[in-house]
Design an enzyme around this catalytic site. Structure first.
Site, PDB file in Angstrom:
ATOM      1  N   LYS A  16      -2.795   2.311   1.257  1.00  0.00           N
ATOM      2  CA  LYS A  16      -2.257   2.357   2.631  1.00  0.00           C
ATOM      3  C   LYS A  16      -2.499   1.039   3.353  1.00  0.00           C
ATOM      4  O   LYS A  16      -1.620   0.521   4.036  1.00  0.00           O
ATOM      5  CB  LYS A  16      -2.919   3.508   3.419  1.00  0.00           C
ATOM      6  CG  LYS A  16      -2.607   4.885   2.862  1.00  0.00           C
ATOM      7  CD  LYS A  16      -3.374   5.982   3.569  1.00  0.00           C
ATOM      8  CE  LYS A  16      -4.853   5.996   3.322  1.00  0.00           C
ATOM      9  NZ  LYS A  16      -5.277   6.331   1.955  1.00  0.00           N
ATOM     10  N   GLY A  40     -11.492   3.562   3.655  1.00  0.00           N
ATOM     11  CA  GLY A  40     -11.685   2.172   3.238  1.00  0.00           C
ATOM     12  C   GLY A  40     -10.314   1.633   2.889  1.00  0.00           C
ATOM     13  O   GLY A  40      -9.748   2.002   1.866  1.00  0.00           O
ATOM     14  N   HIS A  41      -9.747   0.832   3.783  1.00  0.00           N
ATOM     15  CA  HIS A  41      -8.378   0.317   3.587  1.00  0.00           C
ATOM     16  C   HIS A  41      -8.465  -1.171   3.250  1.00  0.00           C
ATOM     17  O   HIS A  41      -8.907  -1.980   4.064  1.00  0.00           O
ATOM     18  CB  HIS A  41      -7.535   0.549   4.837  1.00  0.00           C
ATOM     19  CG  HIS A  41      -7.328   2.006   5.143  1.00  0.00           C
ATOM     20  ND1 HIS A  41      -6.643   2.454   6.239  1.00  0.00           N
ATOM     21  CD2 HIS A  41      -7.709   3.123   4.470  1.00  0.00           C
ATOM     22  CE1 HIS A  41      -6.622   3.782   6.232  1.00  0.00           C
ATOM     23  NE2 HIS A  41      -7.274   4.213   5.169  1.00  0.00           N
ATOM     24  N   GLN A 222      -7.181   8.704   4.506  1.00  0.00           N
ATOM     25  CA  GLN A 222      -7.268   9.738   3.468  1.00  0.00           C
ATOM     26  C   GLN A 222      -5.867  10.060   2.898  1.00  0.00           C
ATOM     27  O   GLN A 222      -5.020   9.181   2.874  1.00  0.00           O
ATOM     28  CB  GLN A 222      -7.970  11.012   3.988  1.00  0.00           C
ATOM     29  CG  GLN A 222      -9.462  10.841   4.199  1.00  0.00           C
ATOM     30  CD  GLN A 222      -9.836  10.172   5.509  1.00  0.00           C
ATOM     31  OE1 GLN A 222      -9.359  10.553   6.564  1.00  0.00           O
ATOM     32  NE2 GLN A 222     -10.688   9.181   5.470  1.00  0.00           N
TER      33      GLN A 222
END
Ligand code: GDP
Ligand code: IMO
Ligand code: MG
Length: 423
Positions: A16, A40-41, A222
């Protein structure tokens, strides 16, 4: 004007962050709508790698304004660390980040209770960031919100009231040490001084922006199968990552949303416990983890890996109303001479018609596979659909048809330029 919701379509970590970074070039505002620092992106720009937990990935583009909506639960320490890290990298945050006055705060006891819950028999494999306990308090109407920071008396009263209860629980039920109320109060008052300038009436800000014709990208954290309502309960997170959560988590009404984009990994991964029908516990699973560098961006845990599950993605397309899809990590499949795709599940010999999210059925369901020819070629430099090997095109067409999704974006590596659009 356009309002787009971007959702993770599987169990999270679909990429994402990377796609938000690509798309945010065309949006003026990027807003997070749920979750917290459990996310965590990852965004890779040149030689720099950023992992964002709370702040929208749009922050990496100077022209973009970022918003943290009311649906997000905010850990002050994580937020301040993230702001400091960005500023250290010469990314301006001041004047570009706004936080909803209605977002709830993660308190020290939330993290403690998260770890206590995870030490018992019914482990979820949480990220340990206090997410579940914070949302519990929110729905029990005991939570402490960002707006409470603005009134010292209210804040103190609420913290004292919460700690009366939590300390009782910690001491009498869990045999743990009590937390110091005054320490927590002064810690949060200190926090207020630092974040006061970011606080905003987010629904008013976003709806005003819409009325002025500005474009907004709503960034989910998520994934759909981790959604507390539509996911693989109880092995889920405690918020609503599906597209519906974007409205409640920001204050943008549903009739203002124009498009839903689903981020779909070219295979499947999951972190933590819970059923995973296409999981590979053999060397193919190891190979996916190794080539895909499948380790949690927040906790560093090895991610469980498996073949693409078209039955699951088809369900995700339905509950999210996904209009378009970005396929990520297609390059990771390059090393396989044969690639399997799950097209459905069987339970007690019968083919299931709809996706079973309940633990009992999902745990015993057997995936049915079709095998496709691999391409054994490096595709990480391909910059258009036409450049892809025929077998890769066949793979994309197959998963697109079986999942009922329209692929618009293809990602063949972690970098910005390893992305192309399909017309
Ligand atoms: P998110 O939580 O959905 O933002 O995803 P994560 O950042 O947790 O995990 C995705 C990982 O895959 C990150 O390390 C990204 O840099 C990386 N990544 C994203 N897209 C691609 C891609 O197309 N190919 C490869 N090889 N890596 C990718
Ligand atoms: P991003 O946004 C993958 C998983 C945890 C655990 C469950 C509940 O990076 O895709 P929680 O700490 O939320 O109470 O844990 O959800 N989980 C994620 N898995 N990516 C994430 O976020 C996740 N956030 C939570 O591993 O199984
Ligand atoms: Mg992630």
């Amino acid at each position: 004007m356009s309002v787009t919701v971007l959702v993770g379509s599987q169990w999270g970590d679909e990429g994402k962050g990377k796609i938000v970074d690509i798309l945010s070039e065309k949006y003026q505002i990027v807003a997070r709508y749920q979750g917290g620092a459990n996310a965590g992106h990852t965004v890779e720009i040149g030689n720099n790698k950023y992992i964002l937990h709370l702040i929208p990935s749009g922050i990496l583009r100077n022209e973009v304004t970022c918003v943290i909506g009311n649906g997000v639960v905010i850990d002050p320490t994580a937020l301040l660390d993230e702001i400091a890290l960005l500023e250290k990298n010469n990314i301006k945050v001041d004047g570009r980040l706004f936080i909803s006055h209605n977002a709830h705060l993660i308190m020290p006891y939330h993290k403690l209770l998260d770890s206590i819950n995870e030490s018992g028999d019914s482990k979820i494999g949480t990220t340990g960031r206090g997410i579940g306990p914070c949302y519990i308090d929110k729905y029990a109407r005991k939570g402490i919100k960002i707006v409470d920071l603005l009134n010292k008396k209210v804040l103190e009263d609420k913290i004292r009231k919460n700690l009366d209860e939590k300390n009782n629980l910690l001491k009498k039920v869990y045999d743990k040490e009590e937390l110091n109320v005054d320490e927590i109060i002064s810690q949060y008052l200190e926090f207020d001084k630092k974040i006061d300038k970011y606080i905003k009436d987010v629904p008013a800000f976003l709806n005003d922006a819409i009325s002025k014709g500005k474009s907004i990208l709503l960034e989910g954290a998520q994934g759909a199968l981790l959604d507390v309502d539509h996911g693989t309960y109880p092995y889920v997170t405690s918020s609503s990552p599906t597209s519906g959560g974007a409205c409640t988590g920001t204050g943008i009404p549903p009739n203002k949303v124009d498009k839903v984009i689903g981020i779909v990994k070219a295979y499947t991964t999951r972190v933590g416990f819970g059923p995973f029908p296409t999981e590979l516990l053999d060397e193919d699973g190891e190979k996916l983890r190794k080539i895909g560098v499948e380790y949690g961006a927040t906790t560093g845990r090895p991610r469980r890996c498996g073949w693409f599950d078209a039955f699951l993605v088809n369900y995700s397309v339905m509950i999210n109303g996904i209009d378009e899809v970005a396929i990520t990590k297609l390059d990771v499949l390059s090393g396989f001479s044969e690639i399997k795709v799950c097209t459905g599940y069987k339970l007690n010999g019968k083919t299931l018609k709809s996706y079973p999210t309940d633990y009992e059925r999902l745990q015993t369901a057997l995936p049915t596979y079709e095998t496709l020819e691999g391409w054994n070629k490096d595709i990480s430099k391909c910059s258009s659909y036409d450049e892809l090997p025929d077998q890769t095109k066949k793979y994309l067409n197959f998963i697109s048809k079986k999942s009922g999704m329209k692929i618009k974006i293809v990602s063949v590596g972690p970098k910005r330029d390893q992305t192309f659009f399909i017309n």
